[in-house]
Design a protein around this motif. Sequence first.
Motif, mmCIF file in Angstrom:
data_model
loop_
_atom_site.group_PDB
_atom_site.id
_atom_site.type_symbol
_atom_site.label_atom_id
_atom_site.label_comp_id
_atom_site.label_asym_id
_atom_site.label_seq_id
_atom_site.Cartn_x
_atom_site.Cartn_y
_atom_site.Cartn_z
ATOM 1 N N ASP A 17 64.088 42.361 103.461
ATOM 2 C CA ASP A 17 62.851 42.802 102.808
ATOM 3 C C ASP A 17 62.974 42.735 101.285
ATOM 4 O O ASP A 17 62.038 42.322 100.596
ATOM 5 N N ILE A 18 64.117 43.149 100.773
ATOM 6 C CA ILE A 18 64.347 43.051 99.324
ATOM 7 C C ILE A 18 64.308 41.584 98.908
ATOM 8 O O ILE A 18 63.654 41.237 97.919
ATOM 9 N N ALA A 19 65.007 40.750 99.661
ATOM 10 C CA ALA A 19 65.066 39.319 99.352
ATOM 11 C C ALA A 19 63.668 38.719 99.276
ATOM 12 O O ALA A 19 63.343 37.972 98.341
ATOM 13 N N GLU A 20 62.836 39.065 100.229
ATOM 14 C CA GLU A 20 61.466 38.550 100.246
ATOM 15 C C GLU A 20 60.698 39.000 99.001
ATOM 16 O O GLU A 20 59.980 38.212 98.379
ATOM 17 N N GLN A 21 60.870 40.264 98.615
ATOM 18 C CA GLN A 21 60.161 40.816 97.458
ATOM 19 C C GLN A 21 60.602 40.192 96.131
ATOM 20 O O GLN A 21 59.807 40.090 95.202
ATOM 21 N N VAL A 22 61.878 39.784 96.050
ATOM 22 C CA VAL A 22 62.391 39.227 94.791
ATOM 23 C C VAL A 22 62.458 37.702 94.790
ATOM 24 O O VAL A 22 62.920 37.103 93.829
ATOM 25 N N ASP B 127 70.142 39.526 85.358
ATOM 26 C CA ASP B 127 68.851 38.884 85.128
ATOM 27 C C ASP B 127 67.722 39.711 85.751
ATOM 28 O O ASP B 127 67.945 40.801 86.281
ATOM 29 N N SER B 128 66.511 39.190 85.677
ATOM 30 C CA SER B 128 65.347 39.922 86.178
ATOM 31 C C SER B 128 65.407 40.134 87.689
ATOM 32 O O SER B 128 64.884 41.130 88.198
ATOM 33 N N THR B 129 66.059 39.227 88.406
ATOM 34 C CA THR B 129 66.195 39.393 89.860
ATOM 35 C C THR B 129 67.128 40.561 90.170
ATOM 36 O O THR B 129 66.830 41.390 91.042
#
Length: 152
Positions: A22-27, A2-4
């Motif tokens: 940091d990745i989690a926050e951005q997505v 998916d897009s995530t």
Amino acid sequence: MDSTDKAILSFLQENVEIPVADIAEQVGLTTTPCWRRIQRLQKQGVISKKVALLSAQKLGLTMTVFVQIKAGRHDGKWLDKFAQYASAFDEVVEFYRMSGEYDYLLKVLVTDMASFDYFYKRFVNGIDVKDVTSSFAMEQIKYATALPLNHL
């Protein structure tokens, strides 16, 4: 996918050392679900390897040569032998079987013309090929390691 997943892959292609938080926050995820997605992408083989990208220029590998080869023969045994042979040279950083006039394309990185000449002599003296031609890159216009994800 998916897009995530696509967004996670995009971040990882730019910098694999970015913290999962940091990745989690951005997505728009929390850390654990993001980490699970990364683990799933690795298990599926979408993320095949994590490596350090080195600067060829800083390592003195300032000459890029594209070597085109016409096969000496076209039987399976020769093709397997040639694939093993050409792959064994450290200077060969990419190796493709092609359609068209030439059967194979090698991307070779060396320090200078003398280094290429040394490579070339070792290469052509070790296996029977019909024809070899080399083209020297004058300038690298684009180099990317990130794969396009727009089609996903």
